[in-house]
Design a protein around this motif. Structure first.
Motif, PDB file in Angstrom:
ATOM      1  N   MET A  67       0.840  -1.195   0.000  1.00 32.09           N
ATOM      2  CA  MET A  67       0.000   0.000   0.000  1.00 32.09           C
ATOM      3  C   MET A  67       0.879   1.251   0.000  1.00 32.09           C
ATOM      4  O   MET A  67       2.009   1.221   0.470  1.00 32.09           O
ATOM      5  N   GLU A  68       0.343   2.333  -0.527  1.00 37.83           N
ATOM      6  CA  GLU A  68       1.065   3.598  -0.595  1.00 37.83           C
ATOM      7  C   GLU A  68       0.628   4.504   0.548  1.00 37.83           C
ATOM      8  O   GLU A  68      -0.571   4.711   0.759  1.00 37.83           O
ATOM      9  N   PRO A  69       1.583   5.082   1.277  1.00 34.26           N
ATOM     10  CA  PRO A  69       1.201   6.037   2.315  1.00 34.26           C
ATOM     11  C   PRO A  69       0.795   7.372   1.687  1.00 34.26           C
ATOM     12  O   PRO A  69       1.219   7.705   0.583  1.00 34.26           O
ATOM     13  N   VAL A  70      -0.035   8.110   2.408  1.00 32.67           N
ATOM     14  CA  VAL A  70      -0.430   9.451   1.979  1.00 32.67           C
ATOM     15  C   VAL A  70       0.064  10.412   3.067  1.00 32.67           C
ATOM     16  O   VAL A  70      -0.658  10.694   4.033  1.00 32.67           O
ATOM     17  N   PRO A  71       1.306  10.894   2.934  1.00 29.11           N
ATOM     18  CA  PRO A  71       1.892  11.717   3.993  1.00 29.11           C
ATOM     19  C   PRO A  71       1.217  13.072   4.180  1.00 29.11           C
ATOM     20  O   PRO A  71       1.391  13.701   5.223  1.00 29.11           O
ATOM     21  N   GLU A  72       0.432  13.516   3.207  1.00 30.15           N
ATOM     22  CA  GLU A  72      -0.271  14.795   3.360  1.00 30.15           C
ATOM     23  C   GLU A  72      -1.359  14.736   4.424  1.00 30.15           C
ATOM     24  O   GLU A  72      -1.811  15.761   4.914  1.00 30.15           O
ATOM     25  N   CYS A  73      -1.804  13.529   4.748  1.00 27.65           N
ATOM     26  CA  CYS A  73      -2.833  13.370   5.784  1.00 27.65           C
ATOM     27  C   CYS A  73      -2.193  13.526   7.158  1.00 27.65           C
ATOM     28  O   CYS A  73      -1.056  13.098   7.379  1.00 27.65           O
ATOM     29  N   GLN A  74      -2.930  14.100   8.072  1.00 31.08           N
ATOM     30  CA  GLN A  74      -2.439  14.300   9.438  1.00 31.08           C
ATOM     31  C   GLN A  74      -2.292  12.986  10.189  1.00 31.08           C
ATOM     32  O   GLN A  74      -1.530  12.899  11.127  1.00 31.08           O
ATOM     33  N   THR A  75      -3.029  11.988   9.785  1.00 28.05           N
ATOM     34  CA  THR A  75      -2.981  10.687  10.447  1.00 28.05           C
ATOM     35  C   THR A  75      -2.448   9.662   9.450  1.00 28.05           C
ATOM     36  O   THR A  75      -2.503   9.883   8.239  1.00 28.05           O
TER      37      THR A  75
END
Length: 139
Positions: free
Chosen positions: A44-52
């Motif tokens: 899976m790909e992380p979404v670092p723009e999300c706060q969590t």
């Protein structure tokens, strides 16, 4: 836009502002469980723009239908709601339908008036990464 997602957008757009947060919370429960092979965010790909912590994966099948998976902790109901909206709204959608989702989806839903701009940007990043994964697979 896929018909299911268009229906969700219309529901949010026409809802009174005080009901929008309740509707979001309902969608936070709509995120399907990950298959065993993705537990721990494998592939899976992380979404670092999300706060969590938020992870996603899109798979385009031979018939061009898209399957999506999302993982976000239950302690982040707003961000998790974005995943629930996409999971339900894009269920059974084709790659072309996913790519046709407007980049300003969450603004069109009226969420910019109900939640913080930072959360709306996070939702936009989720959609952008999802669409990028689809584009890469059909290229």
């Amino acid at each position: 836009m896929p018909p299911k997602l268009a229906e969700i957008v219309d529901e949010f757009r026409s809802a009174p502002r005080d009901v929008v947060l309740e509707m979001l919370l309902e969608y936070s429960d709509a995120v399907p469980a990950l298959p065993p092979e993705m537990v721990g965010h494998a592939g899976m790909e992380p979404v670092p723009e999300c706060q969590t912590p938020f992870f996603l994966k899109a798979v385009v099948a031979a018939d061009k239908t898209v399957t999506t998976w999302f993982d976000c902790p239950p302690e982040a109901p707003t961000t998790r709601a974005f995943a629930g909206i996409l999971a339900e709204g894009l269920s059974g959608a084709s790659a072309d339908e996913v790519l046709s989702v407007p980049d300003d989806l969450y603004q069109q839903m009226g969420l910019a008036q109900a939640i913080s701009p930072l959360r709306v940007r996070g939702g936009g990043a989720i959609l952008a990464r999802l669409k990028r994964q689809v584009r890469e697979q059909i290229a």
